[in-house]
Design a protein around this motif. Structure first.
Motif, PDB file in Angstrom:
ATOM      1  N   LYS A 126       4.754  -7.800   5.589  1.00 57.98           N
ATOM      2  CA  LYS A 126       5.940  -8.062   6.406  1.00 57.98           C
ATOM      3  C   LYS A 126       5.738  -9.279   7.297  1.00 57.98           C
ATOM      4  N   SER A 127       4.536  -9.458   7.797  1.00 58.98           N
ATOM      5  CA  SER A 127       4.263 -10.594   8.683  1.00 58.98           C
ATOM      6  C   SER A 127       4.353 -11.920   7.951  1.00 58.98           C
ATOM      7  N   LEU A 128       4.328 -11.888   6.606  1.00 62.40           N
ATOM      8  CA  LEU A 128       4.437 -13.108   5.797  1.00 62.40           C
ATOM      9  C   LEU A 128       5.777 -13.193   5.088  1.00 62.40           C
ATOM     10  N   SER A 129       6.720 -12.379   5.502  1.00 63.85           N
ATOM     11  CA  SER A 129       8.048 -12.329   4.888  1.00 63.85           C
ATOM     12  C   SER A 129       7.987 -12.025   3.401  1.00 63.85           C
ATOM     13  N   ASP A 130       6.886 -11.401   3.008  1.00 66.92           N
ATOM     14  CA  ASP A 130       6.742 -10.972   1.621  1.00 66.92           C
ATOM     15  C   ASP A 130       7.465  -9.640   1.490  1.00 66.92           C
ATOM     16  N   ASP A 131       8.227  -9.438   0.425  1.00 69.13           N
ATOM     17  CA  ASP A 131       9.027  -8.226   0.268  1.00 69.13           C
ATOM     18  C   ASP A 131       8.130  -7.032  -0.016  1.00 69.13           C
ATOM     19  N   PRO A 132       7.912  -6.147   0.978  1.00 74.44           N
ATOM     20  CA  PRO A 132       7.021  -5.011   0.760  1.00 74.44           C
ATOM     21  C   PRO A 132       7.635  -3.901  -0.089  1.00 74.44           C
ATOM     22  N   SER A 133       8.890  -4.082  -0.496  1.00 68.45           N
ATOM     23  CA  SER A 133       9.504  -3.062  -1.336  1.00 68.45           C
ATOM     24  C   SER A 133       8.904  -3.043  -2.739  1.00 68.45           C
ATOM     25  N   ASP A 134       8.272  -4.147  -3.143  1.00 67.26           N
ATOM     26  CA  ASP A 134       7.589  -4.202  -4.424  1.00 67.26           C
ATOM     27  C   ASP A 134       6.227  -3.527  -4.273  1.00 67.26           C
ATOM     28  N   LYS A 135       6.172  -2.266  -4.617  1.00 66.17           N
ATOM     29  CA  LYS A 135       4.969  -1.467  -4.366  1.00 66.17           C
ATOM     30  C   LYS A 135       3.781  -1.883  -5.226  1.00 66.17           C
ATOM     31  N   THR A 136       4.029  -2.649  -6.279  1.00 69.12           N
ATOM     32  CA  THR A 136       2.901  -3.065  -7.121  1.00 69.12           C
ATOM     33  C   THR A 136       1.990  -4.054  -6.402  1.00 69.12           C
ATOM     34  N   ASP A 137       2.507  -4.720  -5.378  1.00 70.30           N
ATOM     35  CA  ASP A 137       1.704  -5.668  -4.628  1.00 70.30           C
ATOM     36  C   ASP A 137       1.371  -5.155  -3.230  1.00 70.30           C
ATOM     37  N   ILE A 138       1.399  -3.844  -3.055  1.00 69.95           N
ATOM     38  CA  ILE A 138       1.062  -3.204  -1.781  1.00 69.95           C
ATOM     39  C   ILE A 138       0.069  -2.071  -2.031  1.00 69.95           C
ATOM     40  N   VAL A 139      -0.956  -2.007  -1.238  1.00 68.47           N
ATOM     41  CA  VAL A 139      -1.884  -0.870  -1.248  1.00 68.47           C
ATOM     42  C   VAL A 139      -2.032  -0.408   0.195  1.00 68.47           C
ATOM     43  N   GLU A 140      -1.408   0.710   0.529  1.00 70.96           N
ATOM     44  CA  GLU A 140      -1.448   1.212   1.901  1.00 70.96           C
ATOM     45  C   GLU A 140      -2.760   1.936   2.213  1.00 70.96           C
ATOM     46  N   TYR A 141      -3.321   2.552   1.197  1.00 72.82           N
ATOM     47  CA  TYR A 141      -4.508   3.374   1.441  1.00 72.82           C
ATOM     48  C   TYR A 141      -5.530   3.121   0.341  1.00 72.82           C
ATOM     49  N   VAL A 142      -6.712   2.692   0.743  1.00 75.66           N
ATOM     50  CA  VAL A 142      -7.820   2.504  -0.191  1.00 75.66           C
ATOM     51  C   VAL A 142      -8.757   3.705  -0.047  1.00 75.66           C
ATOM     52  N   PRO A 143      -8.962   4.481  -1.112  1.00 76.03           N
ATOM     53  CA  PRO A 143      -9.869   5.638  -1.013  1.00 76.03           C
ATOM     54  C   PRO A 143     -11.293   5.175  -0.720  1.00 76.03           C
ATOM     55  N   MET A 144     -11.774   5.493   0.480  1.00 78.61           N
ATOM     56  CA  MET A 144     -13.055   4.950   0.927  1.00 78.61           C
ATOM     57  C   MET A 144     -14.246   5.503   0.137  1.00 78.61           C
ATOM     58  N   GLY A 145     -14.110   6.703  -0.424  1.00 86.19           N
ATOM     59  CA  GLY A 145     -15.187   7.229  -1.261  1.00 86.19           C
ATOM     60  C   GLY A 145     -15.394   6.360  -2.493  1.00 86.19           C
ATOM     61  N   ARG A 146     -14.303   6.062  -3.177  1.00 83.56           N
ATOM     62  CA  ARG A 146     -14.379   5.190  -4.355  1.00 83.56           C
ATOM     63  C   ARG A 146     -14.781   3.770  -3.959  1.00 83.56           C
TER      64      ARG A 146
END
Length: 685
Positions: A126-146
């Protein structure tokens, strides 16, 4: 021939001649492994925190080495006073401890918790005016175990990739690796009888600085009972400059870091802060309504577009310039060595009668415990295959064949050139190589998911390249301290292992205790991670995702390119001709950071530089011996306080006082009237 040949310098190894030389398990001890975990946690904590706030981290090789020595030496002395028989603390054990700690810290600043991992989130998009609605280019949570597995195997790939180059870099090419050489001299000095007095002085200075820094942090905490309260928002130069983030925030850890970072870098930071916040941004703000129509920090079509892309342009341009320079120097040096028929240098060193005692002793240990090149190649191949499975398991946007291509084509070439460049100049350009990987992968994938795929590939490359160059530095240190190369590599593997556990836990702690309204990576956050925006912006450029920029933004970027190339060329020429001007030309990356993070921390860094300059003028010898120790104490004392303060926050123990600063006049009257209605005695202004 070899510069070390001859007996002009006093022998180091003759001083240690009467001491027993322990085997592998005499150098890799349980006590050093335990202490390594403790200090790896401390320095990784401090490094990640600094990187999240400033976007720049100094080298901790010297401070960590001093603290490691002090701690384990004191522990051995304490056990002996208690009547417990323990083995002496040797420089080889010191080397294993140092290698383990610094490898973990190196991974901490490479594993993306302040850069490419944050760049994957929707808040940063959002801070770069990039459309966050495209979920393929968003990762909200990285599983820290993996992700811990990812860190381990990419770091291990870095260790394995440098093993086939060990004898070539250390013996055949005889590269200096300046930091590794200096650390070796420090360890040798500590463990000689002549070094005991110096060590005691450093212990006292370290404890005083640590206690002073910790106490000051506790004192400041009492005045932070609210939003924007305390000494950290003290308008040192007035409220108008405070609004432009020009103020001293009384952070002794940044002052300590300024004592470690070279003077030229610190003055470059200050100059960048003055140019950006004092000249360029006010000029751009005056153009609102003509060149752009919004001053929102969450879009690239306003003033934020100038800030990010001008800063990014300077960083990338300097990186490409340095990359080109180092590659040219490497090719020239390789050609010269080929003309000298240098391939037989190892046999010459082993047989030549004029070889001095130190070199013979070091070669005996080094070649007697040599690392099998085939083992390194096999280990790298195995790690690369495992990474090709793990990476898509975490980031589904990248395919296994993308990872294999990166590991089997790009990383080997960059590993050799980066290690060689580090050996010549002590300057690793791994971040620049990784930005090249980032851009290339983003351009090649060129479809939804390309941003995340390129950031993941960049992460794998950054960890591997950083670990490999630091590992070769440590091999050089081990060579000069009679430490078996196998022990040094064991320290690297152990450091990578503990880093894969410690660093994800540290990040989870920061993530958990960041304000929900201002998560990590946002402008209002306590951890804005200024470098993260640069990584995502570069990925977007690779995919063609950024289509709208404010007027004349590209013109400003082009001007930044010309200025960067001109200054870098001038610095290169002045260094070659030994002009005094070379000491006054700023580092462009340092100059660019205030464009991305603001100028506040530059004041602290500059004060650290002035403290060191004055100290050196008053007593040069004292400054040379104690400055790194004092800086380490300041950084660690302030950094450690964050842990108990966070624990107090967990139990809802808030600071009792809020100290704010207001402009005189009507604002003060309104504040007084409001406070009188509360009858509050614990708040001051």
């Amino acid at each position: 021939m070899d510069a070390t040949i001859g007996e002009s310098a006093p022998s180091v190894e003759r001083v240690f001649e009467g001491q027993p030389y322990h085997g592998f398990w005499g150098q890799v001890t349980l006590r050093s492994m335990v202490v390594a975990v403790v200090f790896a946690f401390v320095f990784s904590w401090v490094s990640i925190r600094i990187y999240m706030i400033v976007g720049l981290v100094g080298a901790f090789n010297m401070p960590s080495n001093i603290i490691n020595f002090v701690c384990l030496k004191s522990l051995v002395a304490l056990l002996r006073r208690c009547g417990i028989a323990v083995a002496p603390f040797t420089r080889q054990e010191n080397m294993f401890l140092q290698t383990s700690v610094i490898t973990c810290v190196n991974v901490a600043v490479s594993c993306g918790f302040a850069t490419y991992i944050i760049a994957m989130t929707s808040e940063l998009a959002k801070s770069l005016s990039d459309d966050p609605s495209d979920k393929t280019d968003i990762v909200e949570y990285v599983p820290m175990g993996r992700y811990g597995f990812f860190i381990f195997f990419t770091g291990l790939a870095g260790v394995m990739s440098m093993i086939p180059l060990v004898q070539v870099m250390i013996i055949n090419y005889r590269l200096l690796f300046p930091t590794g050489t200096v650390v070796a001299h420090l360890i040798n000095s500590f463990h000689t009888p002549q070094g005991a007095y110096v060590a005691k002085l450093q212990v006292r200075a370290l404890l005083k600085a640590f206690l002073g820094s910790f106490s000051w942090s506790v004192f400041q905490w009492f005045y932070t009972g609210g939003n924007n309260c305390g000494f950290g928002v003290f308008p040192t130069f007035g409220l108008e400059l405070y609004k432009r983030r020009f103020f001293f925030d009384f952070s002794v850890s940044w002052v300590g870091l300024g004592m470690i970072v070279p003077h030229l870098v610190n003055f470059g930071l200050l100059f960048g802060g003055i140019v950006s916040g004092g000249i360029i941004y006010p000029f751009l703000e005056s153009k609102k309504g003509q060149w752009y129509h919004t001053d929102s920090a969450s879009t690239l079509d306003g003033i934020n577009g100038y800030k990010i892309f001008v800063g990014l342009t300077m960083v990338v341009t300097e990186g490409i310039f340095n990359f080109t320079t180092l590659m040219t120097a490497m090719l020239v040096d390789l050609y010269n060595k080929r003309q000298e028929n240098d391939s037989g240098v190892t046999k010459f060193i082993l047989k030549h009668p004029s070889l001095n005692y130190d070199d013979r002793k070091r070669l005996e240990v080094f070649l007697g415990n040599r690392l099998p090149a085939f083992g390194g190649v096999a280990g790298f191949v195995g790690c690369a295959i495992i990474c090709s499975v793990i990476t898509p398991w975490i980031f589904h946007q990248i395919k296994f064949y993308h990872v294999l291509i990166v590991f089997f084509t790009i990383i080997p070439v960059f590993t050799f050139s980066n290690i060689y460049g580090t050996g010549l100049t002590d300057w690793s350009v791994a971040p620049t190589y990784c930005k090249v990987v980032l851009f290339v992968v983003a351009a090649c994938v060129a479809k939804p998911g390309a941003v995340i795929a390129s950031l993941a590939a960049c992460g794998a490359s950054l960890i591997s390249l950083n670990v490999s160059s630091q590992a070769m530095q440590d091999i050089k240190t081990g060579y000069m301290t009679l430490t078996s190369p196998r022990v040094v590599v064991a320290g690297h593997i152990y450091g990578v292992l503990i880093s894969s556990i410690i660093n994800p836990l540290i990040f989870l702690f920061f993530e958990e205790h960041a304000k929900k309204s201002a998560p990590i990576g946002t402008k209002a956050s306590a951890y804005p991670s200024p470098s993260a925006g640069m990584y995502r912006a570069l990925a977007l450029l690779g995919t063609g995702g950024v289509k709208e920029l404010p007027k004349y933004c590209i013109t400003f970027c082009f001007g930044a390119i010309l200025i960067t190339v001109a200054l870098e060329t001038l610095r290169l020429v002045s260094q070659r001709r030994d002009w005094k001007l070379q000491h006054y030309i700023p580092c462009m990356t340092a100059l660019a950071l205030p464009f991305l993070a603001g100028p506040t921390f530059t004041i602290d860094f500059t004060i650290g530089t002035f403290v060191l300059i004055i100290w050196t003028k008053v007593n040069r010898q004292s400054a040379e011996i104690l400055s790194s120790v004092v800086a380490a104490g300041l950084i660690c004392g302030d950094g450690i306080w964050y842990l108990p303060s966070a624990i107090l926050g967990l139990y809802n123990v808030d600071p009792p006082i809020c100290m704010k600063f207001l402009a005189s006049g009507e604002q003060v009257q309104m504040a007084n009237a409001f406070l009188n209605t509360l009858g509050t005695q614990g708040m001051t202004r």
